[in-house]
Design a protein around this motif. Structure first.
Motif, short mmCIF file in Angstrom:
data_model
loop_
_atom_site.label_atom_id
_atom_site.label_comp_id
_atom_site.label_asym_id
_atom_site.label_seq_id
_atom_site.Cartn_x
_atom_site.Cartn_y
_atom_site.Cartn_z
N THR A 104 -58.20 -22.02 3.15
CA THR A 104 -58.74 -20.86 2.43
C THR A 104 -58.42 -19.53 3.13
N MET A 105 -57.70 -19.60 4.25
CA MET A 105 -57.42 -18.39 5.02
C MET A 105 -56.13 -17.72 4.55
N ALA A 106 -56.03 -17.55 3.25
CA ALA A 106 -54.89 -16.88 2.64
C ALA A 106 -55.38 -16.22 1.36
N GLY A 107 -54.49 -15.51 0.69
CA GLY A 107 -54.87 -14.88 -0.57
C GLY A 107 -55.83 -13.72 -0.40
N THR A 137 -60.94 -17.47 1.00
CA THR A 137 -60.75 -17.10 -0.40
C THR A 137 -60.83 -18.35 -1.25
N SER A 138 -61.61 -18.26 -2.32
CA SER A 138 -61.83 -19.41 -3.20
C SER A 138 -61.23 -19.18 -4.57
N SER A 144 -63.21 -14.63 -5.75
CA SER A 144 -64.39 -15.06 -5.00
C SER A 144 -64.09 -15.36 -3.53
N THR A 145 -65.16 -15.34 -2.73
CA THR A 145 -65.12 -15.53 -1.29
C THR A 145 -65.83 -16.81 -0.92
#
Length: 339
Positions: A104-107, A137-138, A144-145
């Motif tokens: 999730t550590m992108a976008g 990032t979700s 969303s976070t």
């Protein structure tokens, strides 16, 4: 029977030792036994055998003090009260794979909360916040976070997905309230998983074993406060009763720490009660800041401001002054007065 009503359950093989509710180690936790009834006390009442590395110890006296209203008075139940029911052995806590965090550590450019942080602090400072708090990032909602709950042993406890307005930093709400989704069980594809939450930012405690701790309600506030006051380790409960943060299994990580609670407006007295609960559960030095209660206008009180609102809208980048007793106090450079 010896002179004590409650004793640690005698060792009768591995089955008489269960997983510690604090550190999660199997076959290390001894529960308390009521010798009069033969019943075991609730799952969290006992002592971890790993005294140096864990040190969790929740006594029957603490348990009955915390549940005093249920018994109408004294610290232990009267003989006419229902005795504690025998509980099942402590259920194993489930964790999420650590590699989920890195995914999730992108976008960042499509993460509305990160875009909001950039509007406040710029790209470089925001990147540091992302790395410190592992802000993910979700895809659950567009923009969303995901706030990862990672304990101080780097076990991933939960994934909390939220949606913010990129311009105001306010949570986006629909007819059902704020957009909040706890994704842990879905990520594990196991809706029977036993996920025990922890304080947001708890993983930072291991990096700073002697640091002061500031606790606020929201993840957003903890992250923003860490920019203004980096001398504290900022954690978040995730809600008024989020993560059951006064439960001994959760707040034990505060043992031996200097802790300051920063409640939102209108819940100061409630948080003073919670500070008392924590002191019953764990040995730490804890105080409750009345900063917002002291300076708030009627309009701000009606709006339910939190510390982040004050810092973003009122304060200049600040630091800590130290009182004669050695406690840090907020110093507002904008007014040049102690708050």
């Amino acid at each position: 029977m010896n002179g004590h009503r409650y004793i640690l359950e005698p060792y009768k093989g591995p089955a008489s030792r269960v997983r510690c509710p604090a550190c999660g180690k199997p076959r290390e936790f001894s529960r308390y036994l009521d010798q009069e009834t033969g019943d075991l006390l609730p799952d969290h009442v006992g002592r971890c055998n790993r005294e140096e590395s864990c040190g969790y110890h929740y006594t029957p006296a603490q348990h009955y003090e915390a549940t005093r209203p249920l018994y109408g008075g004294g610290g232990t139940p009267k003989r006419t009260d229902p005795s504690p029911k025998r509980s099942d052995p402590a259920q194993q806590v489930d964790y999420l794979p650590i590699d989920l965090v890195s995914r999730t550590m992108a976008g960042h450019n499509r993460n509305y909360f990160i875009l909001y942080l950039r509007s406040l602090f710029g790209r470089s400072a925001t990147d540091a916040l992302i790395q410190r708090y592992l802000i993910g990032t979700s895809k659950h909602w567009n923009g969303s976070t995901v706030f990862w709950q990672i304990d101080q042993t780097e076990q991933v406890r939960q994934a909390k997905v939220m949606l913010y307005n990129p311009s105001t930093g306010r949570r986006v709400k629909d007819d059902n309230g704020s957009k909040v989704f706890f994704a842990g069980k879905s990520l594990l594809q196991n809706h029977d998983a036993n996920l025990l939450q922890c304080l947001f930012g708890e993983h930072l405690l291991a990096e700073h074993p002697a640091g002061w701790v500031g606790i606020v309600e929201s993840e957003k506030t903890a992250i923003i406060a860490s920019i203004y006051f980096p001398n504290l380790i900022w954690l978040a409960t995730g809600g008024k009763n989020g993560a059951r943060w006064t439960d001994p299994a959760v707040c034990r990580v505060l043992r031996g720490r200097e802790v300051i609670l920063f409640p939102d407006l209108n819940v100061y007295q409630k948080w003073k009660e919670k500070a008392h609960e924590i002191q019953l559960a764990v040995s730490c030095k804890i105080s409750v800041s009345d900063l917002l209660e002291t300076i708030a206008t009627d309009e701000q009180r009606t709006a339910g401001w939190d510390l982040a609102d004050y810092l973003v809208k009122r304060a200049e980048p600040a630091g800590w002054a130290v009182t004669d007793e050695g406690y840090p106090v907020m110093w507002d450079y904008a007014t040049n007065t102690n708050q």
